[in-house]
Design an enzyme around this catalytic site. Structure first.
Site, PDB file in Angstrom:
ATOM      1  N   LYS A 173     -11.531   1.307  -2.168  1.00 44.80           N
ATOM      2  CA  LYS A 173     -10.483   1.799  -3.057  1.00 44.80           C
ATOM      3  C   LYS A 173     -11.011   1.823  -4.493  1.00 44.80           C
ATOM      4  O   LYS A 173     -11.859   2.637  -4.795  1.00 44.80           O
ATOM      5  CB  LYS A 173      -9.213   1.017  -2.821  1.00 44.80           C
ATOM      6  CG  LYS A 173      -8.602   1.512  -1.502  1.00 44.80           C
ATOM      7  CD  LYS A 173      -7.769   0.590  -0.725  1.00 44.80           C
ATOM      8  CE  LYS A 173      -7.420   1.268   0.601  1.00 44.80           C
ATOM      9  NZ  LYS A 173      -6.963   0.342   1.617  1.00 44.80           N
ATOM     10  N   HIS A 202      -5.332  -3.045  -2.977  1.00 44.05           N
ATOM     11  CA  HIS A 202      -4.930  -2.120  -4.047  1.00 44.05           C
ATOM     12  C   HIS A 202      -4.791  -2.791  -5.410  1.00 44.05           C
ATOM     13  O   HIS A 202      -4.414  -2.146  -6.378  1.00 44.05           O
ATOM     14  CB  HIS A 202      -3.609  -1.438  -3.679  1.00 44.05           C
ATOM     15  CG  HIS A 202      -3.682  -0.674  -2.401  1.00 44.05           C
ATOM     16  ND1 HIS A 202      -4.130   0.616  -2.330  1.00 44.05           N
ATOM     17  CD2 HIS A 202      -3.414  -1.054  -1.123  1.00 44.05           C
ATOM     18  CE1 HIS A 202      -4.111   1.021  -1.064  1.00 44.05           C
ATOM     19  NE2 HIS A 202      -3.685   0.018  -0.319  1.00 44.05           N
ATOM     20  N   SER A 246       0.799  -1.225   0.000  1.00 45.20           N
ATOM     21  CA  SER A 246       0.000   0.000   0.000  1.00 45.20           C
ATOM     22  C   SER A 246       0.829   1.272   0.000  1.00 45.20           C
ATOM     23  O   SER A 246       0.380   2.288  -0.509  1.00 45.20           O
ATOM     24  CB  SER A 246      -0.958  -0.006   1.192  1.00 45.20           C
ATOM     25  OG  SER A 246      -0.249  -0.163   2.403  1.00 45.20           O
TER      26      SER A 246
END
Ligand code: PLP
Length: 397
Positions: free
Chosen positions: A244, A212, A184
């Site tokens: 995200k 991610h 991250s």
């Protein structure tokens, strides 16, 4: 002194230390949706620090779906999943996520933090072992600690060390190898082919937190599992977050029927919390569809990443080796990272400085993130501002 005053006096001491170290954290209030141009109290600026990688957080179709979901299901979940808070919206999203990840089942959690805590504490106990990359997300490290299993952290991406440890360590208990899919704060991708091979050879189980990777990696946005083509045997425990690239909120675990049933029975952060608002689950069905189908967002993002990296290399900036939308520029000290971030802000560009303890001492950085809703012209503006800010920085040092 009254008790409240005494407590404040005690607390102030640690706040002051943090301030002196340049590590004090402050929030910025947004007056606009999460998007490239954000409105702050006294400034509109061009932001490069959200995790909204595909630009779905404020997509009108996701917003409409949220409204529709609220009209259909109300706002609050009203209870935990096991009491009466499990809505059809949750059910439908779980089915869609299972199909998307090509796993038999998926289970929604209210956040990624809770999913990681829940999985690790449900699957591990004192006789077990957990091996984690040193740079794993805080929620994985916290889950490992909370689980009471013996906990070892291997140097970042050092799969050989991990293999040695697995060969040497003897236990009758279960062994879990846990990694971020995309790291991250660094943006590099875990060596999942090696990790899967080692786990197979050593009878350990692989768990990947792909917060991610989903939406970004893989032809269909299926993340690391798709990019490395890892099935449920090779990668039995797969975590995704919805805040995200999905642009909504919440998280999920995907895996076997038995894994999911185990979590429903034993994962305390699943059991003892109110369900995610069903309208959010309903909106996420739309964002999942956009994430899968609109491959042009990933293509555009790839071009921006390329443009940014080429530009930084020309400027001689200290770019980390990353092919993902996370493109950190390592600065070094916390103070220098803050100064650089301030210098960009003065030029209308917002990039947050990431400092210890989020990243190791001496590696404070500007964590630049690109999204599919940025334009190539906006990336040029970022590069120009970086050129100016780093020039000022050099003149001062
Ligand atoms: C953001 C993040 C989480 C936490 O997810 P939330 O839904 O924001 O709680 C977990 N793991 C990783 C790797 C993350 O980047």
């Amino acid at each position: 002194m009254r008790a409240g005053q005494r407590l404040d006096a005690e607390l102030k001491a640690s706040l002051e230390i943090r301030q002196r170290q340049g590590l004090y954290r402050q929030r910025q209030t947004l007056y606009s949706p999460q998007q490239p141009q954000v409105r702050l109290l006294d400034q509109t600026c061009l932001a490069f620090c959200s995790n909204d990688y595909l630009g779905l957080a404020a997509d009108p179709r996701v917003v409409s779906a949220l409204k529709e979901g609220a009209a259909r299901y109300g706002v609050g979940g009203g209870a935990s999943h096991l009491v009466s808070g499990h809505s059809y919206a949750h059910h439908a999203l779980e089915e869609a996520l299972a199909e998307f990840t090509q796993r038999p089942r998926a289970l929604l959690f209210s956040s990624g933090y809770m999913a990681n805590l829940g999985v690790l504490t449900a699957l591990l106990s004192a006789q077990d072992r957990v091996y984690q990359d040193r740079l794993n997300h805080a929620s994985l490290l916290d889950g490992g600690r909370l689980s009471a299993a013996r906990f070892r952290r291997y140097p970042h991406q050092d799969v050989q060390r991990l293999a040695q440890w697995l060969q040497q360590d003897e236990t009758s208990g279960r062994r879990l190898v846990v990694t971020d899919g995309v790291f991250s704060m660094d943006g590099d991708v875990a060596r999942l082919d090696d990790l899967a091979r080692i786990c197979h050879a050593e009878n350990a189980y692989l768990m990947v937190d792909d917060a991610h990777g989903f939406g970004v990696l893989g032809q269909q946005g299926g993340g690391c599992a798709e990019a490395f083509n890892l099935n449920v045997d090779e990668l039995p425990i797969l975590i995704g977050t919805l805040g995200k690239a999905f642009g909504t909120a919440g998280a999920f675990v995907a895996g076997s029927e038995t894994l999911i049933e185990t979590l429903i029975q034993f994962a305390r952060p699943y059991i003892y919390t109110t369900s995610l608002p069903p309208a959010v689950a309903h909106a996420t069905l739309t964002s999942l569809q956009l994430l899968r189908e609109e491959g042009h967002r990933r293509e555009h993002l790839r071009q921006l990443i390329q443009q940014f990296r080429t530009g930084c290399q020309a400027l001689g900036l200290n770019l980390m080796p990353s092919s993902t939308p996370i493109q950190p520029l390592v600065v070094g000290s916390a103070q220098a990272a803050l100064a650089m971030s301030d210098a960009l802000r003065a030029r209308g560009i917002w990039v947050t400085a990431i400092r210890p303890p989020t990243v190791p001492e001496g590696t404070a950085r500007l964590r630049v993130t690109l999204t599919a809703s940025h334009t190539s012209e906006q990336v040029d503006r970022l590069l120009n501002a970086l050129a100016q800010a780093s020039r000022v920085d050099n003149d001062q040092s």
